[in-house]
Design an enzyme around this catalytic site. Structure first.
Site, PDB file in Angstrom:
ATOM      1  N   ARG A 196       0.842  -1.191   0.000  1.00 61.02           N
ATOM      2  CA  ARG A 196       0.000   0.000   0.000  1.00 61.02           C
ATOM      3  C   ARG A 196       0.887   1.255   0.000  1.00 61.02           C
ATOM      4  O   ARG A 196       0.599   2.219  -0.688  1.00 61.02           O
ATOM      5  CB  ARG A 196      -0.890  -0.042   1.254  1.00 61.02           C
ATOM      6  CG  ARG A 196      -2.001   0.947   1.241  1.00 61.02           C
ATOM      7  CD  ARG A 196      -3.018   0.668   2.332  1.00 61.02           C
ATOM      8  NE  ARG A 196      -3.817   1.859   2.559  1.00 61.02           N
ATOM      9  CZ  ARG A 196      -3.543   2.767   3.477  1.00 61.02           C
ATOM     10  NH1 ARG A 196      -2.508   2.622   4.273  1.00 61.02           N
ATOM     11  NH2 ARG A 196      -4.323   3.824   3.610  1.00 61.02           N
ATOM     12  N   ASP A 243     -18.357   6.141   2.238  1.00 62.27           N
ATOM     13  CA  ASP A 243     -18.566   5.254   3.402  1.00 62.27           C
ATOM     14  C   ASP A 243     -19.870   5.635   4.116  1.00 62.27           C
ATOM     15  O   ASP A 243     -20.629   4.766   4.550  1.00 62.27           O
ATOM     16  CB  ASP A 243     -17.393   5.382   4.376  1.00 62.27           C
ATOM     17  CG  ASP A 243     -16.069   5.363   3.630  1.00 62.27           C
ATOM     18  OD1 ASP A 243     -15.391   4.344   3.641  1.00 62.27           O
ATOM     19  OD2 ASP A 243     -15.762   6.387   2.979  1.00 62.27           O
ATOM     20  N   ARG A 252     -22.680   4.298   2.086  1.00 55.77           N
ATOM     21  CA  ARG A 252     -22.820   2.842   2.276  1.00 55.77           C
ATOM     22  C   ARG A 252     -23.463   2.540   3.628  1.00 55.77           C
ATOM     23  O   ARG A 252     -24.325   1.666   3.728  1.00 55.77           O
ATOM     24  CB  ARG A 252     -21.435   2.175   2.200  1.00 55.77           C
ATOM     25  CG  ARG A 252     -20.880   2.135   0.806  1.00 55.77           C
ATOM     26  CD  ARG A 252     -19.433   1.713   0.768  1.00 55.77           C
ATOM     27  NE  ARG A 252     -19.002   1.512  -0.614  1.00 55.77           N
ATOM     28  CZ  ARG A 252     -17.754   1.605  -1.031  1.00 55.77           C
ATOM     29  NH1 ARG A 252     -16.786   1.873  -0.168  1.00 55.77           N
ATOM     30  NH2 ARG A 252     -17.452   1.407  -2.291  1.00 55.77           N
ATOM     31  N   HIS A 270     -10.890   7.699   5.232  1.00 56.93           N
ATOM     32  CA  HIS A 270     -11.596   6.848   4.269  1.00 56.93           C
ATOM     33  C   HIS A 270     -10.722   5.598   4.163  1.00 56.93           C
ATOM     34  O   HIS A 270      -9.749   5.568   3.418  1.00 56.93           O
ATOM     35  CB  HIS A 270     -11.730   7.554   2.914  1.00 56.93           C
ATOM     36  CG  HIS A 270     -12.106   6.621   1.786  1.00 56.93           C
ATOM     37  ND1 HIS A 270     -13.297   5.945   1.757  1.00 56.93           N
ATOM     38  CD2 HIS A 270     -11.446   6.263   0.661  1.00 56.93           C
ATOM     39  CE1 HIS A 270     -13.346   5.213   0.645  1.00 56.93           C
ATOM     40  NE2 HIS A 270     -12.232   5.385  -0.028  1.00 56.93           N
TER      41      HIS A 270
HETATM   42  N1  LIG Z   1     -12.241   8.100  -2.748  1.00 56.19           N
HETATM   43  C1  LIG Z   1     -13.010   7.052  -3.022  1.00 56.19           C
HETATM   44  O1  LIG Z   1     -14.027   6.837  -2.353  1.00 56.19           O
HETATM   45  C2  LIG Z   1     -12.623   6.177  -4.163  1.00 56.19           C
HETATM   46  C3  LIG Z   1     -13.501   5.188  -4.653  1.00 56.19           C
HETATM   47  C4  LIG Z   1     -13.086   4.430  -5.752  1.00 56.19           C
HETATM   48  C5  LIG Z   1     -11.822   4.620  -6.305  1.00 56.19           C
HETATM   49  N2  LIG Z   1     -11.006   5.567  -5.780  1.00 56.19           N
HETATM   50  C6  LIG Z   1      -9.652   5.831  -6.275  1.00 56.19           C
HETATM   51  O2  LIG Z   1      -9.724   6.598  -7.473  1.00 56.19           O
HETATM   52  C7  LIG Z   1      -8.518   6.395  -8.214  1.00 56.19           C
HETATM   53  C8  LIG Z   1      -8.869   6.110  -9.664  1.00 56.19           C
HETATM   54  O3  LIG Z   1      -9.514   4.843  -9.750  1.00 56.19           O
HETATM   55  P1  LIG Z   1      -9.961   4.286 -11.163  1.00 56.19           P
HETATM   56  O4  LIG Z   1     -10.643   2.991 -10.931  1.00 56.19           O
HETATM   57  O5  LIG Z   1     -10.634   5.347 -11.949  1.00 56.19           O
HETATM   58  O6  LIG Z   1      -8.503   3.997 -11.802  1.00 56.19           O
HETATM   59  P2  LIG Z   1      -8.159   3.898 -13.339  1.00 56.19           P
HETATM   60  O7  LIG Z   1      -6.850   3.170 -13.418  1.00 56.19           O
HETATM   61  O8  LIG Z   1      -9.328   3.377 -14.116  1.00 56.19           O
HETATM   62  O9  LIG Z   1      -7.931   5.421 -13.787  1.00 56.19           O
HETATM   63  C9  LIG Z   1      -6.832   6.170 -13.397  1.00 56.19           C
HETATM   64  C10 LIG Z   1      -6.503   7.125 -14.531  1.00 56.19           C
HETATM   65  O10 LIG Z   1      -5.431   7.996 -14.124  1.00 56.19           O
HETATM   66  C11 LIG Z   1      -4.626   8.227 -15.248  1.00 56.19           C
HETATM   67  N3  LIG Z   1      -3.301   8.686 -14.839  1.00 56.19           N
HETATM   68  C12 LIG Z   1      -2.322   7.977 -14.226  1.00 56.19           C
HETATM   69  N4  LIG Z   1      -1.243   8.764 -14.058  1.00 56.19           N
HETATM   70  C13 LIG Z   1      -1.545   9.994 -14.529  1.00 56.19           C
HETATM   71  C14 LIG Z   1      -0.846  11.215 -14.625  1.00 56.19           C
HETATM   72  N5  LIG Z   1       0.406  11.343 -14.173  1.00 56.19           N
HETATM   73  N6  LIG Z   1      -1.484  12.258 -15.192  1.00 56.19           N
HETATM   74  C15 LIG Z   1      -2.738  12.155 -15.649  1.00 56.19           C
HETATM   75  N7  LIG Z   1      -3.456  11.020 -15.591  1.00 56.19           N
HETATM   76  C16 LIG Z   1      -2.855   9.954 -15.042  1.00 56.19           C
HETATM   77  C17 LIG Z   1      -4.597   6.884 -15.969  1.00 56.19           C
HETATM   78  O11 LIG Z   1      -4.212   7.039 -17.336  1.00 56.19           O
HETATM   79  C18 LIG Z   1      -6.046   6.422 -15.809  1.00 56.19           C
HETATM   80  O12 LIG Z   1      -6.865   6.831 -16.896  1.00 56.19           O
HETATM   81  C19 LIG Z   1      -7.772   5.260  -7.495  1.00 56.19           C
HETATM   82  O13 LIG Z   1      -6.776   5.835  -6.671  1.00 56.19           O
HETATM   83  C20 LIG Z   1      -8.847   4.610  -6.645  1.00 56.19           C
HETATM   84  O14 LIG Z   1      -8.300   3.972  -5.500  1.00 56.19           O
HETATM   85  C21 LIG Z   1     -11.392   6.350  -4.734  1.00 56.19           C
END
Ligand SMILES: NC(=O)c1ccc[n+]([C@@H]2O[C@H](COP(=O)([O-])OP(=O)(O)OC[C@H]3O[C@@H](n4cnc5c(N)ncnc54)[C@H](O)[C@@H]3O)[C@@H](O)[C@H]2O)c1
Length: 321
Positions: A95, A155, A158, A182
């Site tokens: 992580r 959260d 949910r 979170h």
């Molecule tokens: N806060 C929440 O409650 C919550 C819930 C779900 C997911 N998330 C988080 O959201 C994030 C995105 O999840 P996802 O499923 O959309 O991932 P994903 O891999 O589908 O999308 C991530 C995107 O970021 C882009 N990216 C990576 N490096 C980059 C950079 N330097 N500049 C610009 N773009 C860049 C990638 O090309 C990709 O399109 C993750 O960190 C995930 O853990 C948060």
């Protein structure tokens, strides 16, 4: 200084990172009609061009909106810039490895966004969201009220959903918060959870049912571990978080003063300082209008301190100062 609204300009929302979460949020935003302009920015420009084309083809069914694949200079004038860019967690990576990778991505993205748009609000969803909200605040130099993490909005949703199923009432009629990180150390605020102003034990009494502490604990564990359950089944979670990001964006664009559990800089709350985590927060056009200082019982305060310590430890590991 609050976010400055230019009332003559079309309402622009920028999205940096248009993967599962970013694209789902863009789609929800387009359907809502709240934004006149949606700019999509991602390291994978071809992908984002495809997303823009696909979204534009929905325009005859939705609202007149300008949607395009842009670059950081297009963040200029955006009321809100939503950051959902992130690196995927590779097999064998810890992580902390992921945190370091996302913090490195932040040090590329955040200065570009703020250079183009010093007056907007940053809304962060990338995980670990509380740590990256703090990092975005540090890296951006923006006032803390304009740096918001989605925090426990998901959260809390949910939690309310699961309680609503248990008590057979509409989820919108359940008022209960998850605060703190979170993540694994998040804290359910049972002491003020209520339906129609009745605390849950009272509500049970009125319904002539027993207040079942074990069932409540199970509901919290299901809330806390929901992401693991979903990721095991479909690989990622995005609909509910995108709906949460929509709700925050709506509260900002419409200056709604809505109370939402989001992450922001904490100052002097039960002795906690200089860390970002979620509390019920009034959100308006300027971003964080005020944090609501919930009364907590002693067990909740202790859990919140533990949650803050987990976050501080990670923040320290990033050497942001
Ligand atoms: N806060 C929440 O409650 C919550 C819930 C779900 C997911 N998330 C988080 O959201 C994030 C995105 O999840 P996802 O499923 O959309 O991932 P994903 O891999 O589908 O999308 C991530 C995107 O970021 C882009 N990216 C990576 N490096 C980059 C950079 N330097 N500049 C610009 N773009 C860049 C990638 O090309 C990709 O399109 C993750 O960190 C995930 O853990 C948060």
């Amino acid at each position: 200084m609050p976010a400055q609204a230019n009332h003559s300009a079309p309402t622009r929302v920028a999205i940096v990172g248009v993967g599962n979460v970013g694209a789902t949020f863009a789609y929800a935003l387009l359907l809502s009609g709240l934004a006149a302009e949606i700019v999509l920015i991602d390291a994978n420009h071809a992908r984002v061009e495809g997303e823009a084309m696909d979204l534009n083809h929905a325009l005859p069914f939705t609202h007149p909106t300008r949607v395009w694949a842009g670059n950081y200079s297009d963040c200029a004038g955006a009321v809100v810039t939503v950051l959902t860019a992130g690196a995927p967690q590779n097999p064998g990576e810890t992580r902390l490895d992921l945190i370091k990778k996302n913090a490195a991505i932040w040090s590329q993205i955040v200065p570009h966004v703020v250079k183009a748009n010093p007056n907007g609000i940053l809304l962060i969803a990338t995980n670990p969201v509380d740590v990256l909200t703090y990092a975005a605040w540090k890296l951006s130099g923006l006032p803390a009220e304009r740096v918001i993490g989605s925090g426990t909005i998901l959260d809390t949703a949910r939690f309310r959903y699961l309680l609503s199923q248990y008590f057979a009432v509409d989820a919108r009629s359940v008022h209960a918060y998850i605060i703190g990180e979170h993540g694994d150390s998040e804290v359910p605020v049972w002491s003020s959870a209520n339906i129609a102003g009745m605390r849950l034990p009272q509500f049970c009494q009125a319904q002539q049912i027993a207040y079942d502490r074990e069932a409540m604990e199970k509901i919290f564990l299901q809330t806390r571990d929901a992401a693991y359950q979903i990721i095991e089944r479909k690989g990622a979670t995005y609909y509910a978080v995108a709906a949460g990001l929509m709700r925050i964006t709506q509260a900002i664009l419409r200056n709604q003063r809505t109370v939402l559990s989001v992450s922001s800089l904490i100052r002097n709350y039960h002795g906690l300082d200089d860390v970002c985590f979620s509390l019920p927060t009034v959100i308006d056009r300027g971003g964080v209008e005020q944090l609501l200082r919930l009364e907590l019982d002693s067990a909740e305060i202790e859990k919140l301190h533990r949650s803050a310590e987990v976050l501080r430890k990670t923040i320290r590991s990033l050497n942001l100062d």
